[in-house]
Design an enzyme around this catalytic site. Structure first.
Site, short mmCIF file in Angstrom:
data_model
loop_
_atom_site.label_atom_id
_atom_site.label_comp_id
_atom_site.label_asym_id
_atom_site.label_seq_id
_atom_site.Cartn_x
_atom_site.Cartn_y
_atom_site.Cartn_z
N ASP A 63 -2.81 1.33 6.90
CA ASP A 63 -1.88 1.01 5.57
C ASP A 63 -1.43 -0.55 5.66
O ASP A 63 -1.39 -1.10 4.75
CB ASP A 63 -0.61 1.82 5.87
N ASP A 95 0.98 -0.97 -0.05
CA ASP A 95 0.02 -0.02 -0.23
C ASP A 95 0.87 1.08 -0.11
O ASP A 95 1.36 1.69 1.04
CB ASP A 95 -0.83 0.10 1.21
N GLU A 126 -0.96 -1.15 -4.85
CA GLU A 126 -2.26 -0.52 -5.33
C GLU A 126 -1.89 0.54 -6.32
O GLU A 126 -0.90 1.02 -6.49
CB GLU A 126 -2.60 0.30 -3.99
#
Length: 200
Positions: free
Chosen positions: A141, A7, A68
């Protein structure tokens, strides 16, 4: 399959490692966050992100890295830092020959919770449930990184197998120097043809 999810973020870069396969129980191998000081210059911060990711790759040796996909946000400064951290993650994996895949936030949410509009609390709760954890992974996160890994194991793994099967079934391309398969024979130039009315 072992997937390392990232992330991306400049201040906090979430990392989660999950083992699993479609239809089988998932297992969390590790989870954490690579942090950089907000007051530092961009160069040293990106170097810290690289060193952190490299350490995780050394320790866990994933089969694939899922990152991501970065979307534009209202805060340009934030999205720039996120994009830079994302690029570092992709570079670290590619340099080692590890395949990299990108998943959108809505794709990850839909894979984990069943809804592409789920909030962070719902994603975290489902990650805890799917990985059978005693407590929710923190910070958010870290939970998002685990969700990315889960998403790829469930969705990306199937896509990879389909792509491999299609590639295997595809006909081999025609040789570059020869005529394509089934192509009609080239006609002789006009001067080489039989005169009109001549015996053939």
């Amino acid at each position: 399959m072992r997937v390392l999810g990232v992330d991306p973020g400049l201040t906090r870069c979430g990392i989660g490692v999950v083992d699993g396969a479609p239809g089988r129980p998932l297992k969390m191998v590790g989870v954490g966050v690579v942090r950089t000081p907000a007051e530092a210059d961009i160069g040293p911060r990106l170097l810290l992100v690289e060193q952190g990711i490299e350490s995780w790759l050394d320790e866990h040796r994933p089969d694939l890295v899922a990152v991501e996909r970065v979307f534009a946000q209202h805060n340009v400064r934030t999205v720039m830092g996120t994009a830079q951290a994302s690029a570092v993650a992709m570079l670290c994996a590619t340099r080692r020959g590890i395949p990299v895949t990108l998943h959108t936030p809505s794709e990850v949410k839909a894979a984990v919770t069943g809804s592409g509009r789920a909030d962070k609390a719902q994603v975290t709760a489902m990650v805890q449930r799917l990985l059978r954890l005693d407590a929710p992974p923190k910070p958010a996160d870290a939970a998002d990184a685990l969700a990315l890994a889960i998403c790829h194991i469930w969705r990306g793994g199937a896509s990879d197998r389909i792509a491999a099967a299609l590639a295997k079934a595809a006909p081999a391309p025609a040789a570059a120097t020869g005529a394509p398969t089934g192509a009609p024979a080239a006609r002789a130039p006009y001067s080489a043809r039989s005169p009109r009315g001549a015996a053939r």
